[in-house]
Write a protein that holds these residues in place. Structure first.
Motif, PDB file in Angstrom:
ATOM      1  N   VAL A   2       0.844  -1.192   0.000  1.00  0.00           N
ATOM      2  CA  VAL A   2       0.000   0.000   0.000  1.00  0.00           C
ATOM      3  C   VAL A   2       0.878   1.240   0.000  1.00  0.00           C
ATOM      4  CG1 VAL A   2      -1.697   1.326   1.334  1.00  0.00           C
ATOM      5  CG2 VAL A   2      -1.854  -1.166   1.230  1.00  0.00           C
ATOM      6  N   ASN A   3       0.489   2.234  -0.796  1.00  0.00           N
ATOM      7  CA  ASN A   3       1.152   3.535  -0.795  1.00  0.00           C
ATOM      8  C   ASN A   3       0.293   4.483   0.030  1.00  0.00           C
ATOM      9  OD1 ASN A   3       2.838   5.658  -1.335  1.00  0.00           O
ATOM     10  ND2 ASN A   3       2.229   5.907  -3.468  1.00  0.00           N
ATOM     11  N   LYS A   4       0.694   4.736   1.272  1.00  0.00           N
ATOM     12  CA  LYS A   4      -0.116   5.529   2.207  1.00  0.00           C
ATOM     13  C   LYS A   4      -0.048   7.013   1.897  1.00  0.00           C
ATOM     14  CE  LYS A   4       1.000   6.851   6.438  1.00  0.00           C
ATOM     15  NZ  LYS A   4       0.432   8.211   6.521  1.00  0.00           N
ATOM     16  N   GLU A   5      -1.175   7.662   1.971  1.00  0.00           N
ATOM     17  CA  GLU A   5      -1.239   9.102   1.756  1.00  0.00           C
ATOM     18  C   GLU A   5      -0.906   9.856   3.042  1.00  0.00           C
ATOM     19  OE1 GLU A   5      -5.084   9.997   0.285  1.00  0.00           O
ATOM     20  OE2 GLU A   5      -4.794   8.962  -1.629  1.00  0.00           O
ATOM     21  N   ALA A   6      -0.653  11.143   2.902  1.00  0.00           N
ATOM     22  CA  ALA A   6      -0.377  11.987   4.066  1.00  0.00           C
ATOM     23  C   ALA A   6      -1.625  12.094   4.930  1.00  0.00           C
ATOM     24  CB  ALA A   6       0.062  13.380   3.614  1.00  0.00           C
ATOM     25  N   ASP A   7      -1.396  12.276   6.230  1.00  0.00           N
ATOM     26  CA  ASP A   7      -2.453  12.502   7.214  1.00  0.00           C
ATOM     27  C   ASP A   7      -3.332  11.288   7.477  1.00  0.00           C
ATOM     28  OD1 ASP A   7      -1.646  15.138   7.647  1.00  0.00           O
ATOM     29  OD2 ASP A   7      -2.844  15.866   5.965  1.00  0.00           O
ATOM     30  N   MET A   8      -2.967  10.134   6.946  1.00  0.00           N
ATOM     31  CA  MET A   8      -3.692   8.909   7.304  1.00  0.00           C
ATOM     32  C   MET A   8      -2.931   8.197   8.423  1.00  0.00           C
ATOM     33  SD  MET A   8      -4.646   5.473   5.113  1.00  0.00           S
ATOM     34  CE  MET A   8      -6.317   5.890   4.611  1.00  0.00           C
ATOM     35  N   VAL A   9      -3.596   8.019   9.554  1.00  0.00           N
ATOM     36  CA  VAL A   9      -3.014   7.268  10.660  1.00  0.00           C
ATOM     37  C   VAL A   9      -3.022   5.793  10.287  1.00  0.00           C
ATOM     38  CG1 VAL A   9      -3.336   6.627  13.080  1.00  0.00           C
ATOM     39  CG2 VAL A   9      -3.721   8.985  12.348  1.00  0.00           C
ATOM     40  N   VAL A  10      -1.975   5.058  10.661  1.00  0.00           N
ATOM     41  CA  VAL A  10      -1.871   3.663  10.253  1.00  0.00           C
ATOM     42  C   VAL A  10      -2.845   2.771  11.020  1.00  0.00           C
ATOM     43  CG1 VAL A  10      -0.333   1.652  10.203  1.00  0.00           C
ATOM     44  CG2 VAL A  10       0.494   3.861   9.428  1.00  0.00           C
ATOM     45  N   HIS A  11      -2.927   2.915  12.344  1.00  0.00           N
ATOM     46  CA  HIS A  11      -3.814   2.045  13.109  1.00  0.00           C
ATOM     47  C   HIS A  11      -4.556   2.849  14.173  1.00  0.00           C
ATOM     48  CE1 HIS A  11      -1.158   2.156  16.615  1.00  0.00           C
ATOM     49  NE2 HIS A  11      -0.153   1.988  15.771  1.00  0.00           N
ATOM     50  N   PRO A  12      -5.712   2.369  14.633  1.00  0.00           N
ATOM     51  CA  PRO A  12      -6.467   3.095  15.652  1.00  0.00           C
ATOM     52  C   PRO A  12      -5.662   3.262  16.933  1.00  0.00           C
ATOM     53  CG  PRO A  12      -7.824   1.398  14.641  1.00  0.00           C
ATOM     54  CD  PRO A  12      -6.416   1.160  14.185  1.00  0.00           C
ATOM     55  N   GLY A  13      -5.854   4.395  17.572  1.00  0.00           N
ATOM     56  CA  GLY A  13      -5.178   4.678  18.824  1.00  0.00           C
ATOM     57  C   GLY A  13      -5.795   5.915  19.439  1.00  0.00           C
ATOM     58  N   TYR A  14      -5.156   6.418  20.456  1.00  0.00           N
ATOM     59  CA  TYR A  14      -5.672   7.566  21.200  1.00  0.00           C
ATOM     60  C   TYR A  14      -5.972   8.736  20.269  1.00  0.00           C
ATOM     61  CZ  TYR A  14      -5.895  11.290  24.686  1.00  0.00           C
ATOM     62  OH  TYR A  14      -6.298  12.350  25.467  1.00  0.00           O
TER      63      TYR A  14
END
Length: 353
Positions: A118-130
C-alpha cells in the motif's frame, strides 16, 4: 535435570501513532541453554522453555524467525550447552478489540495471496489509537479484506508488521496470512528488509553522505518525542545511512536508508545532525531555520509551510523476501505531489533571489 535462563524482552505499549517502531508489534524471547544442557532438538527445546504452541514454534523456525547464536539453523539442529536461542513471534491478542470497517480508498501497488503493498497518503493514521479511532489504514483494510492476521490487541492491527507516522507518506507491506506475518516480522526484526526514504531537510549537510549511528529513546521530558543519547547510556541503537541528492542553499533533498527501525528515527537523527525535516512540528522544522529573516523571506517560508503542513518525508522504496516464493521483492513509489511542488517552489526562489 536441564535448566535454561529465560529473558522476555518487553517493549512499552504505545497508543500514539509513531513512525517506524516495529519492535512493539512482535515479541522477542531469548533462551540460553545452561552448561549442563544435553543435546536436544531445537523445536523441543523451545517448547520446554516457552509458552508458545508447537504450531507457532514451527512457523517461527520455518520463517527463519529463530536464530541460534545469531545464525539461522535447520529445524533438526540440536541445542548444545551455552547456545543462545532468539525467537521473534507476533504478539498474541491481549483482549478482544473491535475495529469498524470503513470504505476508505487504498492505493494498492501490488497484491497476491500472501502480501499487499500500500502507498499511504499523508495525514492517514496507520492504526487506531488515542484520538484516532476512525479513518485509519486499519479501518480501510478490514473493509477491503477478510480474515487478516492480527499482531497485537486482537483485531486492532490486522496485517501490520511495520508502520509509518501519520504525516509520512509511502510504502507499507501488509501480511495477508499468519505465515506471511511471521516471516515478515522476522525480516523486520533482523533488519534484512530494505527501506529508503526521501526527505527535504533544512540547510545543507556538510558531507555528501554519511551514517548516523546514535542511540534513540523516549525523551525524559516528553514521551511523544524521541531523543538522542550519544553516550549510549539510554535508548536503543539506531542506524541511518544518508546521502544528499540535491542542495538548494536553504534546503536539501536527502535519501535515507534505515538499518534499524526506531520511533521517529529519521526525524530525530536529522535534527541531531542539525538539519531537521522541513515542516516537522515535533522536531523544530516548522519555522524558518536558514536564510536572512527579512519579511519577504519569512513570508515565502510561511507559504511553503502552508503548502506542506507536515514533515517532508516519504517512504519511497521497500524491499523484502517474499514469504512463500522466497524471491526478493522490490517496490518503488513516486514522490508525492506536495513534496514535488515544495521543491519546485524552493528551486524557483533560489534561482531568482
Amino acid at each position: 535435570m536441564n535448566f535454561a535462563s529465560l529473558k522476555r524482552i518487553k517493549v512499552a505499549d504505545n497508543p500514539e501513532n509513531i513512525e517506524e517502531e516495529e519492535d512493539d508489534l512482535y515479541e522477542h524471547l531469548t533462551i540460553k541453554a545452561d552448561p549442563g544442557q544435553t543435546l536436544m532438538r531445537l523445536d523441543k527445546f523451545i517448547t520446554l522453555h516457552s509458552n508458545y504452541s508447537r504450531t507457532k514454534i514451527q512457523n517461527a523456525i520455518d520463517t527463519n524467525s529463530v536464530k541460534v547464536n545469531g545464525s539461522s539453523v535447520k529445524p533438526s539442529y540440536k541445542i548444545k550447552p551455552g547456545d543462545a536461542v532468539n525467537i521473534y513471534v507476533a504478539k498474541p491478542p491481549k483482549e478482544p478489540t473491535e475495529v469498524l470497517p470503513e470504505d476508505i480508498p487504498l492505493h494498492i501497488l501490488y497484491e497476491d495471496d500472501a502480501v499487499l503493498i500500500v502507498n499511504k497518503e499523508a495525514d492517514m493514521v496507520v492504526h487506531p489509537g488515542y484520538n484516532n479511532w476512525n479513518g485509519t489504514l486499519v479501518n480501510a483494510l478490514v473493509h477491503h479484506f477478510d480474515n487478516l492476521p492480527t499482531s497485537k490487541n486482537g483485531a486492532i492491527r490486522p496485517g501490520l508488521v511495520h508502520r509509518i507516522d501519520k504525516g509520512t507518506t509511502g510504502l507499507l507491506v501488509i501480511a495477508k496470512t499468519e505465515f506471511a506475518m511471521q516471516h515478515l516480522a522476522g525480516q523486520f526484526a533482523d533488519h534484512s528488509t530494505e527501506r529508503t526514504y526521501y526527505a527535504i531537510v533544512w540547510g545543507e549537510p556538510k558531507e555528501d553522505k554519511g551514517t548516523i549511528d546514535i542511540n534513540l529513546g523516549r525523551s525524559f521530558k516528553d514521551r511523544r518525542v524521541t531523543d538522542v543519547f550519544p553516550e549510549g547510556d539510554h535508548g536503543r541503537r539506531a542506524v541511518t545511512h544518508y546521502e544528499v541528492l540535491k542542495r538548494l542553499r536553504y534546503v536539501s533533498l536527502v535519501k535515507c536508508n534505515l538499518e534499524t527501525g526506531r520511533t521517529h528515527q529519521i526525524r530525530a537523527h536529522m535534527k541531531h545532525l542539525g538539519h531537521p525535516l522541513f515542516g516537522d512540528p515535533t522536531y523544530g522544522g516548522d519555522k524558518p531555520l536558514r536564510g536572512n529573516m527579512f519579511s519577504k523571506y519569512k513570508q515565502f517560508v510561511d507559504n511553503c509551510l502552508q503548502m506542506l503542513p507536515r514533515q517532508a518525508l516519504h517512504a519511497k522504496t521497500l524491499g523484502f523476501e517474499h514469504p512463500t516464493t522466497k524471491k526478493w521483492m522490490q517496490f518503488d513509489s513516486e514522490i508525492p505531489q506536495d513534496m514535488k511542488e515544495l521543491w519546485e517552489k524552493w528551486e524557483h526562489y533560489v534561482q531568482y533571489n
